[in-house]
Design a protein around this motif. Structure first.
Motif, PDB file in Angstrom:
ATOM      1  N   MET A 114       0.736  -1.056   0.093  1.00  0.00           N
ATOM      2  CA  MET A 114      -0.017  -0.088   0.290  1.00  0.00           C
ATOM      3  C   MET A 114       0.894   1.271   0.097  1.00  0.00           C
ATOM      4  O   MET A 114       0.450   2.178  -0.723  1.00  0.00           O
ATOM      5  N   ILE A 115       1.843   1.233   0.704  1.00  0.00           N
ATOM      6  CA  ILE A 115       2.631   2.508   0.894  1.00  0.00           C
ATOM      7  C   ILE A 115       3.510   2.718  -0.358  1.00  0.00           C
ATOM      8  O   ILE A 115       3.633   3.819  -0.906  1.00  0.00           O
ATOM      9  N   TRP A 116       3.996   1.405  -0.774  1.00  0.00           N
ATOM     10  CA  TRP A 116       4.958   1.608  -2.256  1.00  0.00           C
ATOM     11  C   TRP A 116       4.006   2.166  -3.246  1.00  0.00           C
ATOM     12  O   TRP A 116       4.214   2.809  -4.233  1.00  0.00           O
ATOM     13  N   SER A 117       2.733   1.415  -3.384  1.00  0.00           N
ATOM     14  CA  SER A 117       1.906   1.789  -4.622  1.00  0.00           C
ATOM     15  C   SER A 117       1.175   3.265  -4.670  1.00  0.00           C
ATOM     16  O   SER A 117       1.173   3.997  -5.366  1.00  0.00           O
ATOM     17  N   GLY A 118       1.001   3.844  -3.035  1.00  0.00           N
ATOM     18  CA  GLY A 118       0.788   4.981  -2.780  1.00  0.00           C
ATOM     19  C   GLY A 118       1.800   6.041  -3.578  1.00  0.00           C
ATOM     20  O   GLY A 118       1.418   7.123  -4.039  1.00  0.00           O
ATOM     21  N   LEU A 119       2.976   5.702  -3.344  1.00  0.00           N
ATOM     22  CA  LEU A 119       4.073   6.461  -3.688  1.00  0.00           C
ATOM     23  C   LEU A 119       4.164   6.908  -5.234  1.00  0.00           C
ATOM     24  O   LEU A 119       4.216   7.735  -5.600  1.00  0.00           O
ATOM     25  N   LEU A 120       3.808   5.742  -5.882  1.00  0.00           N
ATOM     26  CA  LEU A 120       3.639   5.661  -7.216  1.00  0.00           C
ATOM     27  C   LEU A 120       2.333   6.616  -7.781  1.00  0.00           C
ATOM     28  O   LEU A 120       2.628   7.221  -8.807  1.00  0.00           O
ATOM     29  N   ILE A 121       1.279   6.495  -6.932  1.00  0.00           N
ATOM     30  CA  ILE A 121       0.194   7.374  -7.400  1.00  0.00           C
ATOM     31  C   ILE A 121       0.579   8.819  -7.329  1.00  0.00           C
ATOM     32  O   ILE A 121       0.143   9.702  -8.210  1.00  0.00           O
ATOM     33  N   TYR A 122       1.041   9.312  -6.243  1.00  0.00           N
ATOM     34  CA  TYR A 122       1.409  10.592  -5.880  1.00  0.00           C
ATOM     35  C   TYR A 122       2.679  11.183  -6.653  1.00  0.00           C
ATOM     36  O   TYR A 122       2.998  12.297  -6.141  1.00  0.00           O
ATOM     37  N   TRP A 123       3.251  10.431  -7.271  1.00  0.00           N
ATOM     38  CA  TRP A 123       4.651  10.882  -8.075  1.00  0.00           C
ATOM     39  C   TRP A 123       4.108  11.902  -8.757  1.00  0.00           C
ATOM     40  O   TRP A 123       5.001  13.043  -8.959  1.00  0.00           O
ATOM     41  N   ASN A 124       3.237  11.810  -9.450  1.00  0.00           N
ATOM     42  CA  ASN A 124       2.937  12.914 -10.644  1.00  0.00           C
ATOM     43  C   ASN A 124       2.504  14.226 -10.032  1.00  0.00           C
ATOM     44  O   ASN A 124       2.507  15.570 -10.384  1.00  0.00           O
ATOM     45  N   ASP A 125       1.955  14.316  -8.604  1.00  0.00           N
ATOM     46  CA  ASP A 125       1.633  15.395  -7.673  1.00  0.00           C
ATOM     47  C   ASP A 125       2.995  16.091  -7.270  1.00  0.00           C
ATOM     48  O   ASP A 125       2.941  17.442  -6.891  1.00  0.00           O
ATOM     49  N   SER A 126       3.724  15.217  -7.038  1.00  0.00           N
ATOM     50  CA  SER A 126       5.055  15.939  -6.505  1.00  0.00           C
ATOM     51  C   SER A 126       6.161  16.210  -7.576  1.00  0.00           C
ATOM     52  O   SER A 126       7.390  16.711  -7.079  1.00  0.00           O
TER      53      SER A 126
END
Length: 267
Positions: free
Chosen positions: A54-66
Motif C-alpha cells: 500500500m505504501i509503495w503503490s501510494g508513492l507511485l500514485i502521488y509521484w505526478n503530484d510531487s
C-alpha cells in the motif's frame, strides 16, 4: 600361645556399605506459554506485505503530484508558504531510486486491490480481539502511560527498572491501539480522496480534499515510523519473542504469570 589359626584370636572383618541417598527431583524452571492465537498470527503476517504494498503503490500514485516539472501549487509533500516551497519530502533522486516516474496506473491498480485486503484484515482483527477477549491485553489502562515512560527510559538505558507486564507492556499497548486507529484513519481519509464527490460529507468533515490528503500522508508516515520502531524492538527482544509470533508459544520462567491462565480467568 597356640599358633593354630583356628584358635588364634583376630579382629572380625567388616564390609563397608555405601548407602545411596536419593537425589531430589529436578524441577523445571521454564515452561511454554501460549502467547499469540493462530488468528492474530495470520492477520499479523498478512498485514505486513499488504501495508508495504500500500505504501509503495501510494508513492507511485502521488509521484505526478510531487513532480517538480508540473509545478503543482497544491503539492502535498512539501512544507512551504503559498507557492514558495521550503522543504520537499521526496526529492528527485528518491523517485528515481524507486522507479516511480510514469508508473501511476500501476500504482492505482495495486493500491485499489490491496486496500480491500487491508480493510478486511483490519476489521477481522478488531472483531477477533473483541469476541475472543484479547482486547484486554491490547487496550491501555490507567497505568499504561506511566509504564510507557518507564519502558522508554529503560530502552534509553537511563534506568534499569522495568515494570511488570503480562502480554504487552504499557508502551506496546499504547502503540498497538494507536495503530488500530491509524488504520481506520487511513481507510477513511483514503476513501475521501478516492471518492470525494460521493462521500463529500466525509471529505468536508476532514477539512476538505487537500487536508484529507495531508492527513492520509501523515498517517502513512506514522505507519513507517511504527514499522521501523517495531522491527528494532523485535530484534532487541530476541528470538524468543519472534518465535512466539510464528509458533504462538513463548518460553517463560515458571515464576512469571501465565497468559493462558489469565485467559481462562476471563470465563
Amino acid at each position: 600361645m597356640s599358633d593354630d589359626p583356628e584358635t588364634s584370636s583376630s579382629a572380625p572383618e567388616t564390609e563397608s556399605i555405601e548407602l545411596e541417598v536419593p537425589k531430589p527431583p529436578v524441577l523445571p524452571r521454564i515452561r511454554l506459554d501460549k502467547k499469540h492465537p493462530l488468528a492474530i498470527r495470520w492477520m499479523h503476517w498478512v498485514n505486513f506485505p499488504v501495508l508495504f504494498t500500500m505504501i509503495w503503490s501510494g508513492l507511485l500514485i502521488y509521484w505526478n503530484d510531487s513532480d517538480n516539472a508540473y509545478k503543482h501549487p497544491h503539492a502535498v509533500y512539501r512544507v512551504g508558504i503559498g507557492p514558495v516551497t521550503i522543504i520537499r519530502f521526496f526529492p528527485e533522486w528518491f523517485w528515481k531510486a524507486m522507479n516511480a516516474p510514469y508508473h501511476v496506473t500501476q500504482g492505482l491498480g495495486y493500491h485499489f486491490f490491496f486496500m480491500w485486503i487491508f480493510a478486511i484484515n483490519g476489521i477481522l482483527y478488531v472483531l477477533f480481539t473483541i469476541f475472543s477477549g484479547e482486547w484486554r491485553f491490547v487496550v491501555p489502562d490507567r497505568n499504561s502511560l506511566k509504564e510507557a515512560i518507564l519502558v522508554t527510559l529503560r530502552d534509553l538505558h537511563l534506568t534499569k527498572f522495568l515494570p511488570p507486564q503480562t502480554k504487552y507492556n504499557g508502551a506496546q499497548k499504547i502503540a498497538y491501539t494507536s495503530v488500530i486507529f491509524m488504520g481506520a484513519g487511513s481507510l477513511i481519509t483514503g476513501l475521501s480522496i478516492y471518492k470525494p464527490t460521493q462521500v463529500h460529507w466525509v471529505t468536508t468533515l476532514l477539512g476538505g480534499y487537500e487536508m484529507a490528503r495531508w492527513e492520509h500522508f501523515l498517517l502513512t508516515m506514522g505507519f513507517v515510523g511504527f514499522f521501523l520502531v517495531h522491527v528494532t524492538q523485535v530484534v532487541l527482544a530476541g528470538w524468543n519473542n519472534f518465535r512466539s509470533m510464528v509458533s504462538g508459544l513463548e518460553v517463560k520462567p515458571l515464576h512469571e504469570p501465565s497468559l493462558e491462565a489469565e485467559r481462562k480467568s476471563w470465563g
